[in-house]
Motif scaffolding. Sequence first.
Motif, short mmCIF file in Angstrom:
data_model
loop_
_atom_site.label_atom_id
_atom_site.label_comp_id
_atom_site.label_asym_id
_atom_site.label_seq_id
_atom_site.Cartn_x
_atom_site.Cartn_y
_atom_site.Cartn_z
N LEU A 1 -10.51 -5.17 -43.99
CA LEU A 1 -10.41 -5.48 -45.32
C LEU A 1 -11.53 -5.99 -45.84
O LEU A 1 -11.58 -6.42 -47.31
N GLY A 2 -12.43 -6.11 -45.16
CA GLY A 2 -13.77 -6.73 -45.76
C GLY A 2 -13.95 -8.10 -45.86
O GLY A 2 -14.93 -8.68 -46.55
N VAL A 3 -12.92 -8.84 -45.09
CA VAL A 3 -12.96 -10.29 -45.26
C VAL A 3 -13.90 -11.02 -44.35
O VAL A 3 -13.81 -10.73 -43.15
N SER A 4 -14.92 -11.61 -44.82
CA SER A 4 -15.87 -12.19 -43.80
C SER A 4 -15.17 -13.41 -43.09
O SER A 4 -14.29 -14.06 -43.63
N PRO A 5 -15.80 -13.93 -42.14
CA PRO A 5 -14.87 -15.14 -41.36
C PRO A 5 -15.26 -16.37 -42.30
O PRO A 5 -16.07 -16.67 -42.93
N PHE A 6 -14.04 -17.06 -42.42
CA PHE A 6 -13.88 -18.47 -42.85
C PHE A 6 -13.25 -19.66 -42.18
O PHE A 6 -12.70 -19.20 -41.07
N LEU A 7 -13.52 -20.60 -42.89
CA LEU A 7 -12.88 -21.76 -42.08
C LEU A 7 -13.51 -22.00 -40.82
O LEU A 7 -12.85 -22.37 -39.63
N THR A 8 -14.59 -21.66 -40.64
CA THR A 8 -15.58 -21.75 -39.39
C THR A 8 -16.29 -23.25 -39.03
O THR A 8 -16.49 -23.61 -37.94
N ASP A 9 -15.92 -23.93 -39.98
CA ASP A 9 -16.69 -25.32 -39.82
C ASP A 9 -15.65 -26.64 -39.63
O ASP A 9 -15.89 -27.70 -39.17
N SER A 10 -14.45 -26.11 -39.91
CA SER A 10 -13.40 -27.24 -39.38
C SER A 10 -12.47 -26.64 -38.66
O SER A 10 -12.20 -25.32 -38.34
N GLY A 11 -11.57 -27.55 -38.00
CA GLY A 11 -10.61 -26.89 -36.86
C GLY A 11 -9.62 -27.99 -36.37
O GLY A 11 -9.75 -28.99 -36.94
N LEU A 12 -9.00 -27.53 -35.25
CA LEU A 12 -8.08 -28.34 -34.66
C LEU A 12 -8.58 -28.61 -33.14
O LEU A 12 -8.46 -27.36 -32.49
N PHE B 1 -9.35 -3.65 -22.54
CA PHE B 1 -10.03 -4.83 -21.67
C PHE B 1 -11.53 -5.15 -21.59
O PHE B 1 -12.00 -5.79 -20.97
N SER B 2 -11.81 -4.85 -22.91
CA SER B 2 -13.44 -5.02 -23.20
C SER B 2 -13.88 -5.74 -24.33
O SER B 2 -14.71 -6.32 -24.82
N ASP B 3 -12.88 -5.39 -25.35
CA ASP B 3 -13.04 -5.93 -26.83
C ASP B 3 -12.23 -7.37 -26.96
O ASP B 3 -11.13 -7.38 -26.77
N PRO B 4 -13.14 -8.25 -27.26
CA PRO B 4 -12.73 -9.71 -27.24
C PRO B 4 -11.98 -10.05 -28.69
O PRO B 4 -11.49 -11.02 -28.94
N ARG B 5 -12.07 -8.98 -29.83
CA ARG B 5 -11.61 -9.62 -30.93
C ARG B 5 -10.06 -9.49 -31.12
O ARG B 5 -9.42 -8.60 -30.45
N GLY B 6 -9.51 -10.30 -31.97
CA GLY B 6 -8.09 -10.27 -31.94
C GLY B 6 -7.74 -9.35 -33.15
O GLY B 6 -8.44 -8.86 -33.94
N LEU B 7 -6.41 -9.09 -33.40
CA LEU B 7 -5.80 -8.10 -34.17
C LEU B 7 -6.10 -8.72 -35.51
O LEU B 7 -6.32 -7.76 -36.51
N LEU B 8 -5.75 -10.16 -35.93
CA LEU B 8 -6.00 -10.51 -37.24
C LEU B 8 -7.53 -10.44 -37.42
O LEU B 8 -7.55 -10.02 -38.69
N HIS B 9 -8.50 -10.49 -36.72
CA HIS B 9 -9.97 -10.31 -36.73
C HIS B 9 -10.08 -9.11 -37.35
O HIS B 9 -10.92 -8.72 -38.01
N LEU B 10 -9.62 -8.21 -36.28
CA LEU B 10 -9.94 -6.48 -36.81
C LEU B 10 -9.34 -6.21 -38.11
O LEU B 10 -9.92 -5.73 -38.81
N LEU B 11 -8.28 -6.74 -38.46
CA LEU B 11 -7.63 -6.46 -39.86
C LEU B 11 -8.55 -6.93 -40.92
O LEU B 11 -8.68 -6.43 -42.05
N PHE B 12 -9.07 -8.43 -40.91
CA PHE B 12 -9.92 -8.98 -41.90
C PHE B 12 -11.18 -8.16 -41.89
O PHE B 12 -11.76 -7.85 -42.98
N GLU B 13 -11.62 -7.51 -40.85
CA GLU B 13 -12.81 -6.77 -40.98
C GLU B 13 -12.53 -5.40 -41.54
O GLU B 13 -13.31 -4.98 -42.39
#
Length: 337
Positions: A176-187, A162-174
Amino acid sequence: MFARKGIRGNEQPAGWLFVAPALIILGLFMLLPILMALWVSLTRWNGQGSPFTGDVPFAGLGNYTRLFTDEGLARQDFMTSIRNNAYYVFLVVPIQTVLALGLALIVNNRLLKGKGFFRTAFYFPSVTSSVAISVVFLFMFANGGAINAILSVFGIQGPQWFSDPRGLLHLLFERLGVSPFLTDSGLFGLSWWDWLSGPSVAMCAIISLVVWTTSGTFMVMFLAALQNVPVQLEEAGRIDGANRWQLLRHVILPQLRPTTFLVITLGLIGTWQVFDQIYVMSQGNPAKTTLTPAFLSYRTAFRDFDYGSGAAISFVLFLIIVLLTLLQRRLTRERDS
């Protein structure tokens, strides 16, 4: 005296007379409050005085447009709650449905001894206070709680639930060494990276709690449906050489389709309305990753004293539930046809 038609006469006035008490009660305690809340959602009432006086500013559809079109914290919080609840529904409904069906198949086994004990054990969490169970799960998922202690036995370092705000997919991306993407566009005010976060570890703890407490109720529904499946159908399937999986897929599951539709519908309604577990366990934290529309409506109205926006969130949530239920009903009809 009522005019008589045929042998039994005209029963329509008598019928309305019998249902009138129920209609009056439903109108006073359900329909009227809904209409009052709908009016509040069109105002900027802050909780002081009556919302039905001319002193309350009229907002029209402004409380609704703020949730979808206006740039600001209101839209960001609402879309964050929709994202969190969508992941919650996507995981809870299938898991609790499959688990409930599995438990019902186990309990319905004719060779199982102690059926009464297992029925009671599986159903017991459903009748226990959700607040009490939420407190117990808080201790279990604490940093030094039982869950992390069990994980440490297998050499796994448990997360700070109840202290870690990261999502499971973000943890998986980390991992796998995948840096954040699609941060400039959204909905709707959230970037695509935020939409693809997945449920947080705190939400996963809440999901495990809800699945454990609701599966027993749906197990009872599946069990009642299984006991109504004609034995002759199963015997005919065995004579034709069907194995257990084929019997389940081609004989039993088609007979359970109405019950499955009911279970999924009730699951959708219940998961979109989740509130008490969020209120007790997380209050929408950490970093609003467990915020849901129901809790956001409560917080907006009763903590921020913006009752108009809180009521608007409730009606949008109601519309989402109705649309998803109708969509599910239509898909079920098309599949049956």
